[in-house]
Design an enzyme around this catalytic site. Structure first.
Site, short mmCIF file in Angstrom:
data_model
loop_
_atom_site.label_atom_id
_atom_site.label_comp_id
_atom_site.label_asym_id
_atom_site.label_seq_id
_atom_site.Cartn_x
_atom_site.Cartn_y
_atom_site.Cartn_z
N ASP A 199 0.83 -1.21 0.00
CA ASP A 199 0.00 0.00 0.00
C ASP A 199 0.86 1.26 0.00
OD1 ASP A 199 -2.36 1.38 -0.06
OD2 ASP A 199 -2.77 1.20 2.08
N HIS A 204 2.43 3.46 -8.97
CA HIS A 204 2.31 2.01 -9.21
C HIS A 204 3.54 1.50 -9.97
CE1 HIS A 204 -1.59 2.08 -7.50
NE2 HIS A 204 -2.17 2.75 -8.48
N LEU A 253 11.51 -19.93 -5.35
CA LEU A 253 10.57 -18.99 -4.73
C LEU A 253 9.23 -19.14 -5.44
CD1 LEU A 253 9.92 -16.46 -2.91
CD2 LEU A 253 10.54 -15.07 -4.89
C1 FPP Z 1 -1.95 0.20 -3.26
O1 FPP Z 1 -1.54 1.53 -3.39
C2 FPP Z 1 -1.49 -0.60 -4.34
C3 FPP Z 1 -2.26 -1.18 -5.30
C4 FPP Z 1 -3.72 -1.03 -5.37
C5 FPP Z 1 -1.69 -2.00 -6.34
C6 FPP Z 1 -0.35 -2.62 -6.07
C7 FPP Z 1 0.27 -2.78 -7.37
C8 FPP Z 1 1.58 -2.72 -7.65
C9 FPP Z 1 2.66 -2.60 -6.66
C10 FPP Z 1 2.02 -2.75 -9.05
C11 FPP Z 1 1.32 -3.68 -9.95
C12 FPP Z 1 1.60 -5.09 -9.65
C13 FPP Z 1 2.16 -5.95 -10.48
C14 FPP Z 1 2.32 -7.37 -10.04
C15 FPP Z 1 2.66 -5.58 -11.80
P1 FPP Z 1 -2.64 2.66 -3.40
O2 FPP Z 1 -2.85 3.08 -4.81
O3 FPP Z 1 -3.86 2.22 -2.68
O4 FPP Z 1 -1.89 3.78 -2.60
P2 FPP Z 1 -2.56 4.90 -1.69
O5 FPP Z 1 -3.18 4.20 -0.52
O6 FPP Z 1 -1.39 5.75 -1.29
O7 FPP Z 1 -3.53 5.63 -2.56
#
Ligand code: FPP
Length: 234
Positions: free
Chosen positions: A15, A32, A126
């Site tokens: 997150d 992201h 892994l």
């Molecule tokens: C949360 O951050 C994260 C996500 C909803 C997506 C996680 C995805 C990635 C790390 C990249 C994509 C994954 C792959 C496997 C290619 P948020 O957007 O909720 O952050 P915030 O809480 O600060 O708004």
């Protein structure tokens, strides 16, 4: 269920990508993108840190509610990740698994993901499980339907044990997570691995996911090792 009692399973709620980007005046998608780089670093670090299973929450069933541009961007990043990393993951002994229902994804992307699972199926260094269009309650519902179908076909549910439920989940055959890390400062489980985390230790950090490093992973593991897991005993 454990394939190997000695194996270590880390689950991560990645997150804070959006806030990381906002703090830099960048569009959320750049957060992201930086999150994918953090994921690559942690995947490389896992074998060094004695981690056998890494399960990451890449896209939840609730994430469809985000603006369509962000959803498209995340799906694009996922396809890019597989295109760019599959060969390297394969060479490094990483087995890719998917948790969640790929049906609503674009058919070409779903096919690419399935191919990456098939291409790495023999790897054991892994196991990287990508939770995609994943929700813990939906996973339990799908398992309940599968079990109900078996009951209708004549099996006696009274004979079932917890392992029968575990084997009907997307994580079938994997050990339960030993440690759950959540970055970004919130203290929530957010519908992630609800059945599997019954006895999982939880570690949280205010760091945003794109800033999460192997050093911080080491801190989390150190904290884990200092805890006494009693699994309900004394
Ligand atoms: C949360 O951050 C994260 C996500 C909803 C997506 C996680 C995805 C990635 C790390 C990249 C994509 C994954 C792959 C496997 C290619 P948020 O957007 O909720 O952050 P915030 O809480 O600060 O708004």
């Amino acid at each position: 269920m454990r394939e190997n009692a000695e194996s270590f399973h880390l689950a991560v709620i990645m997150d804070g990508n959006g806030r990381w980007a906002k703090g830099r005046g960048l569009p959320r998608l750049m957060g992201h993108r930086a999150g994918v780089e953090a994921l690559k670093r942690i995947v490389e670090a896992c074998p060094r840190q004695g981690i056998d299973y890494l399960t990451v929450y890449a896209f939840s069933t609730e994430n469809w509610r985000r603006p369509s541009q962000e959803v498209r961007g995340l799906m694009g990043l996922l396809g890019e990740y597989i295109d760019r990393e599959l060969e390297r993951l394969r060479e490094n002994g990483v087995r890719i698994r998917v948790l969640g229902d790929l049906a609503p994804l674009a058919p070409a992307l779903a096919a690419k993901i399935r191919q990456s699972v098939a291409a790495t199926a023999a790897n054991r260094r892994l196991t990287l499980s990508l939770a995609l269009n994943y929700g813990g309650r939906q996973e339990i519902l799908r398992a309940a339907r599968a079990l109900a179908a078996r009951a209708l076909a004549g099996e006696d549910p009274a004979a079932w044990r917890e392992d029968d439920v575990a084997a009907a989940l997307d994580t079938a055959g994997m050990p339960d997570p030993d440690l759950l890390i959540r970055t970004g400062g919130d203290l929530r489980v957010s519908n992630f691995l609800l059945w599997q985390i019954a006895y999982t230790e939880i570690w949280t950090t205010a760091s945003f996911w794109p800033d999460f490093s192997e050093a911080e992973l080491g801190e989390a593991l150190l904290s884990f090792r200092g805890r006494q897991r009693r699994f309900g005993g004394v």
